[in-house]
Design an enzyme around this catalytic site. Sequence first.
Site, PDB file in Angstrom:
ATOM      1  CD  GLU A  84      28.704 -27.448 -19.589  1.00 24.06           C
ATOM      2  OE1 GLU A  84      27.473 -27.528 -19.633  1.00 24.06           O
ATOM      3  OE2 GLU A  84      29.461 -28.409 -19.833  1.00 24.06           O
ATOM      4  CD  GLU A 102      31.457 -31.102 -17.627  1.00 22.94           C
ATOM      5  OE1 GLU A 102      30.649 -31.458 -18.516  1.00 22.94           O
ATOM      6  OE2 GLU A 102      31.148 -30.387 -16.670  1.00 22.94           O
TER       7      GLU A 102
HETATM    8  O1  IFM Z   1      26.251 -33.665 -17.036  1.00 29.40           O
HETATM    9  C1  IFM Z   1      26.639 -32.545 -17.751  1.00 29.40           C
HETATM   10  C2  IFM Z   1      27.452 -31.609 -16.882  1.00 29.40           C
HETATM   11  O2  IFM Z   1      26.759 -31.240 -15.734  1.00 29.40           O
HETATM   12  C3  IFM Z   1      27.778 -30.356 -17.654  1.00 29.40           C
HETATM   13  N1  IFM Z   1      28.372 -30.662 -18.901  1.00 29.40           N
HETATM   14  C4  IFM Z   1      27.754 -31.654 -19.744  1.00 29.40           C
HETATM   15  C5  IFM Z   1      27.478 -32.916 -18.948  1.00 29.40           C
HETATM   16  C6  IFM Z   1      26.780 -33.956 -19.837  1.00 29.40           C
HETATM   17  O3  IFM Z   1      25.578 -33.454 -20.301  1.00 29.40           O
END
Ligand code: IFM
Length: 462
Positions: A175, A356
């Site tokens: 990210e 994710e």
């Molecule tokens: O916890 C975070 C993760 O570190 C990165 N993506 C989003 C998740 C939820 O906010």
Amino acid sequence: MTERTTTTTETTIGFPADFVWGAATAAYQIEGAVREDGRGESVWDRFAATPGKVRNGDTGEIACDFYHRYREDIGLMRELGLDAFRFSIAWPRVLPEGRGSVNQAGLDFYDRLVDELLANGIEPFPTLFHWDTPQALEDAGGWTVRATAEAFVEYAEVVAERLGDRVGHWITHNEPWVVSWIGHAEGRHAPGRASEADAVAAAHHLLLSHGWAVDAIRRAAPAAKVGITLDLLHMYPASHSPEDEAAARQMDGEHNRWFLDPVFRGSYPADLVERNELVAPHLRDGDLETIAAPIDFLGVNNYFRQVVAAGGERPRQLRPEGQYTDMDWEVYPEGLYRLLVRVAEDYSPPALYVTENGAAFGDIRGHDGKVHDPERTAYVEEYLGAVARAAAEGAPVKGYFVWSLLDNFEWDSGYSKRFGIVYIDYPTLERVPKDSFYWYRDFIASHRSVSRPSPSARTASE
Ligand code: IFM
């Protein structure tokens, strides 16, 4: 907007036989042991220790104590039937000053972790950078300077040389939009800067370091698959008016295309004129070619969509009626479906992994000692339906990693948000699988092909 909404019945659609079922985590969010075995300070240690930055003054000092309890947690992964575990490597454990002398004890931890995963038939999917920049590098300019990108490649080389004989899939960054804009323009995350120019510089150096790292990993581990994980959002214009459509396109450019275009096309989106002016002083000949080094897969992190309307100086984000999670994120699986199909059509990635997806809800442990979290189960089930539908329509989705295996340190929200399918009782660090854990276990089992390829065979055949 007349969108088709994903329903739970769509989970009956099949997944490809070699689909990878996973769970994801990140070092600072779970490991703890921040001063152990020679680990250096990271920007998140410093940020969390600064009063007012993280809710309740929480820090990652202990977190889930994964550093000491990883064997127990791998036992849970095995019970789930996971094919793969996504974790991140803490750069300051490996290079406490960010570059220079290597801390073998830190590297040994990841060596043991990889071996234990493999011994349990679980494929390691490490991410090299999930936001814990060594503080020493931040003190020298952090991601706003090119030297940090150079240091990252040294780090990537060290790790890939040590683990490359056993790791088949590598993710360079997690990210970069969040690190750049939340960390450098909004200041809600470490390092807590508040400058758009810094955010643009940071994003460029993160992308550049990604391109260099792809090459470094391939040199150390020629058979490995390498990718990057982006947080992407499908942008929905609030109406079909040209103004709202333009506003949604602008947001898409700022959030999605600013990363997708350089990685897949070797150019920054020309329509973002001010950003192009800000990045120009950092751009050197060859940078864009480096960033566009072919990758083997794109990791997609997605939780919600965005509905965008024109208005004022900037596009406005609307808050449609609907279900929201504890993060105040809208539950909208259709957005993931649309996103995957769109990315596949516009950028033709060789493979996609949902690296994710998941939800925070206000879980409590009941009198029966259990954690009943039907909203999370419904969320994951519906989003998986969206993934299956995108795959059925040709998006090359190869795997899904639920965020997260464990409740953990949710950055500026500290421990107040619970994303895990395993509840952590923080005072005792006891692990309590939630109902969603058992649901995911059964879901994986029912979608598993009869004979699974081994982790190494999977890498070879991709
Ligand atoms: O916890 C975070 C993760 O570190 C990165 N993506 C989003 C998740 C939820 O906010």
